[in-house]
Design an enzyme around this catalytic site. Structure first.
Site, PDB file in Angstrom:
ATOM      1  N   GLU A 104       0.804  -1.222   0.000  1.00 14.76           N
ATOM      2  CA  GLU A 104       0.000   0.000   0.000  1.00 14.76           C
ATOM      3  C   GLU A 104       0.838   1.274   0.000  1.00 14.76           C
ATOM      4  OE1 GLU A 104      -3.154   0.413  -0.349  1.00 14.76           O
ATOM      5  OE2 GLU A 104      -3.825  -1.664  -0.213  1.00 14.76           O
TER       6      GLU A 104
ATOM      7  N   GLU B 139       7.473 -22.414   7.332  1.00 15.96           N
ATOM      8  CA  GLU B 139       7.719 -21.624   8.541  1.00 15.96           C
ATOM      9  C   GLU B 139       8.777 -22.247   9.448  1.00 15.96           C
ATOM     10  OE1 GLU B 139       4.863 -22.519  12.178  1.00 15.96           O
ATOM     11  OE2 GLU B 139       3.771 -21.612  10.519  1.00 15.96           O
TER      12      GLU B 139
END
EC number: 4.2.1.126
Length: 302
Positions: free
Chosen positions: A86, A117
């Site tokens: 953004e 992970e």
């Protein structure tokens, strides 16, 4: 399977307020969720001093050309990518200055990648791909504060003399032994046990919002509370750019359209062009002399 006692942390505890949630009506369920969500902002409020300290440290590196790098797995990684993505349209910041990395790569944005992970080496590979350096800041995000991929990233950031920041939802996590600074938001037990996309995810998003928004304000990307460096890539944003210039100059419409056209829809430059009655090139030079800060230029009468 390695054990890191993940089930012993607060975010994995049973929430007594939602024990019978499966027997509740729709309205009762959402009230329970809302009541728990309200607690998130208060948990963050307790850590505002630390968040402020971290932002100032990031800013010192960022203004010297360093980058801000979010890194995480699953929801944590996705939230970092969301925040980073953004920044260009909202503030016109170079897309390579704020980066989001997720364990497992782009495929993991939509689908879980098995074992990603837990892969410590993968974090080093991912940071090497972007050529991590000593001016950079790495924010490792993990609700548990224990994710191996994230801890490895923080260790590697230290090795590269980058600033290492841990963002987690528990106190006294593994991150405190590794990172230069840690932001620990105690969000507590989730409504659905262990579903850290909920309160922990909300807290992560709010903290990321604080970090990048404050950073952009300090970089002069905001005047008053207006996004004067937005990138007008569609009609909605072009209309917003026009509205911003109109609000700050009160100029006639045709003058605003002309200034925006000549400045490639740069609000900041169009405002200076109109208020100072100068060309685009002159506005560029004038802003450069004020660290590209419209606040400095207009408020300090440069």
């Amino acid at each position: 399977m390695k054990s890191n006692n993940i089930l012993d942390i607060e975010t994995e505890n049973i929430n007594k307020n939602s024990l019978d949630i499966d027997k509740k009506s729709t309205s009762e369920i959402i009230k329970i969720i809302n009541n728990e969500d309200i607690k998130v902002a208060y948990a963050i409020k307790k850590e505002l001093n630390q968040i402020s300290n971290v932002i100032d440290l990031i800013f010192e590196r960022f203004k010297k050309g360093g980058r801000l790098i979010y890194i995480g797995s699953g929801t944590s990684g996705r939230l970092g990518i969301l925040d980073a993505s953004e920044m260009y349209p909202t503030y016109g910041i170079d897309q390579n200055r704020i980066i989001g990395i997720i364990a497992g790569g782009n495929k993991a944005i939509k689908n879980p990648i098995e074992g990603a992970e837990d892969n410590e080496k993968l974090a080093i590979v991912d940071l090497n791909k972007i050529k991590l350096n000593s001016f950079d800041t790495v924010i490792g995000i993990a609700s548990s504060g224990k994710t191996p991929y994230v801890l490895s990233a923080l260790k590697y950031a230290n090795k590269k003399d980058a600033l290492s920041i841990g963002l987690c939802m528990v106190k006294n996590s593994e991150m405190t032994k590794i990172a230069n600074q840690v932001i620990s938001i105690k969000t507590g037990a989730e409504i659905i046990t262990g579903s850290t996309r909920m309160k922990a995810g909300t807290a992560t998003k709010l903290v990321c919002n604080m970090i990048t928004t404050t950073l952009m304000i300090k970089l002069g990307k905001v005047y008053k509370n207006l996004m004067i460096d937005l990138v007008a890539t569609n009609d909605k944003l072009k209309n917003r750019a026009f509205k911003i210039v109109k609000q700050l100059t009160s100029a006639k419409d045709q003058i605003i359209y002309k200034a925006l056209a000549e400045s490639n829809f740069s609000c900041k430059h169009a405002i200076v062009m109109i208020l100072r009655k100068i060309s685009y090139n002159e506005s560029v030079l004038l802003l450069e002399n004020c660290d590209n800060s419209l606040t400095k230029l207009l408020e300090e009468k440069v």
